[in-house]
Design a protein around this motif. Structure first.
Motif: not given
Length: 357
Positions: A194-221
């Motif tokens: 394995x040459x590496x996972x691009x997701x591992x080296x990409x900068x993690x999303x900020x807190x606001x983006x993560x919270x929005x995604x968490x809310x939309x995840x619950x809405x989608x589910x």
């Protein structure tokens, strides 16, 4: 606004407009398209949250979120369905158990082995998860078949209370083990070549983006589970037209509810993160039993009619075979396409016998 943000909102609006009604053929088709979009959106937002919090917290968030909403749906259907839903909890939990431990695991191993030939994962973490799933299944689904305090495959009140407390205790101990004490057991293992996972080296999303995604995840589910319920009359008609038994409807709905986890596990396997896929599979199976049984135990106080939890002979054989095969797959810490194929054949056997019991 991107489609991953628009679709969950559209799905909830569609759910509100169609809940409690019998939609026509055209509306059913449109709802199916919205349902598929909600599944894809849920997977996207789950990956955003997982990237922000890291493993194994990401897979835990998705597994628990899906299961909590699934449990709420089961309780709602049992309250509104009356005595006719006596086996609903058992059928739904067992279907979720087989889909996760054979379907999601088998698909993940096949996808990973297709790219890396031999998939690698942490046997300690996966083995601990599998042993917890097997114990939960035995306590909640196998023992009721053999206890004698109540006629039929049912628990007495004290036995149901014990099973509920034991399920909560086991699930809580596993979550602590997975996230605190031995978190390293559940982290992805690098695949050979394995040459590496691009997701591992990409900068993690900020807190606001993560919270929005968490809310939309619950809405989608919520939308996925709700639309699956709205679509259930059409599914029942299709199942009846095909000549399948009515219990197969529960299998179809379980597959729809677990679709986000299935897609997320397959995408993780394609990137070589087989451990993440196994975390999703066994975590979902564990949460399905460990959260459903205690909730049903409390709900049984005001539910009418019996609560049938014990599995039948055919289901017991499938469960035992699945546990044995899973142990042989997990213990070496590596697997090939053969192991993935064996798990998928077990899923096919479960689906076939659900159609031809």
């Amino acid at each position: 606004m991107s489609w991953t943000r628009a679709v969950p909102v559209l799905a909830v609006i569609s759910l509100v407009l169609t809940w409690g009604r019998t939609p026509g053929v055209v509306v059913v088709v449109l709802l199916a398209v919205v349902l598929a979009g909600s599944v894809l959106a849920a997977v996207h937002h789950a990956e955003v949250v997982a990237h922000r919090v890291g493993e194994p917290f990401g897979s835990l968030v998705l597994a628990v979120a899906v299961t909590v909403i699934e449990v709420a749906l089961i309780v709602t259907l049992m309250i509104s369905g009356g005595p006719e839903t006596a086996t609903l909890a058992r059928d739904t939990v067992f279907a979720a158990l087989m889909i996760t431990t054979t379907g999601i695991v088998g698909l993940s191993l096949m996808v990973g082995a297709r790219r890396f030939h031999v998939t690698l994962f942490n046997a300690e973490g996966s083995g601990a998860a599998l042993s917890t799933v097997a114990t939960l299944a035995a306590l909640s689904l196998v023992l009721p078949t053999f206890t004698t305090s109540e006629p039929g495959p049912e628990f007495s009140s004290s036995q149901l209370a014990f099973a509920a407390l034991a399920s909560l205790a086991l699930y809580a101990m596993f979550v602590v083990t997975q996230t605190v004490r031995h978190r390293d057991f559940f982290l992805p293992v690098a695949q050979a070549g394995q040459q590496g996972d691009s997701d591992e080296h990409a900068a993690p999303p900020g807190n606001r983006e993560a919270l929005v995604s968490l809310a939309l995840l619950l809405v989608a589910l919520v939308a996925v589970v709700g639309l699956a319920k709205v679509e259930s009359p059409a599914i029942e008609d299709a199942v009846a037209a095909a000549g399948f038994p009515p219990s197969f409807v529960g299998v179809v709905i379980a597959m729809l509810v677990l679709a986000p986890e299935t897609l997320a596990a397959a995408r993780a396997a394609r990137r070589g993160r087989i451990q993440t896929s196994l975390n999703l599979a066994y975590g979902s199976a564990m949460a399905s039993i460990g959260l459903t049984i205690p909730t049903i135990a409390v709900a049984s106080i005001w539910l009418d009619g019996p609560l049938v939890l014990g599995l039948g002979p055919t289901q017991l054989v499938l469960l035992i075979l699945t546990v044995v095969v899973s142990v042989l797959t997990i213990v070496p810490g590596r697997a090939t396409r053969l192991q993935g194929g064996v798990h998928l054949v077990l899923l096919a056997a479960f689906l076939f016998l659900a159609v031809n019991p």
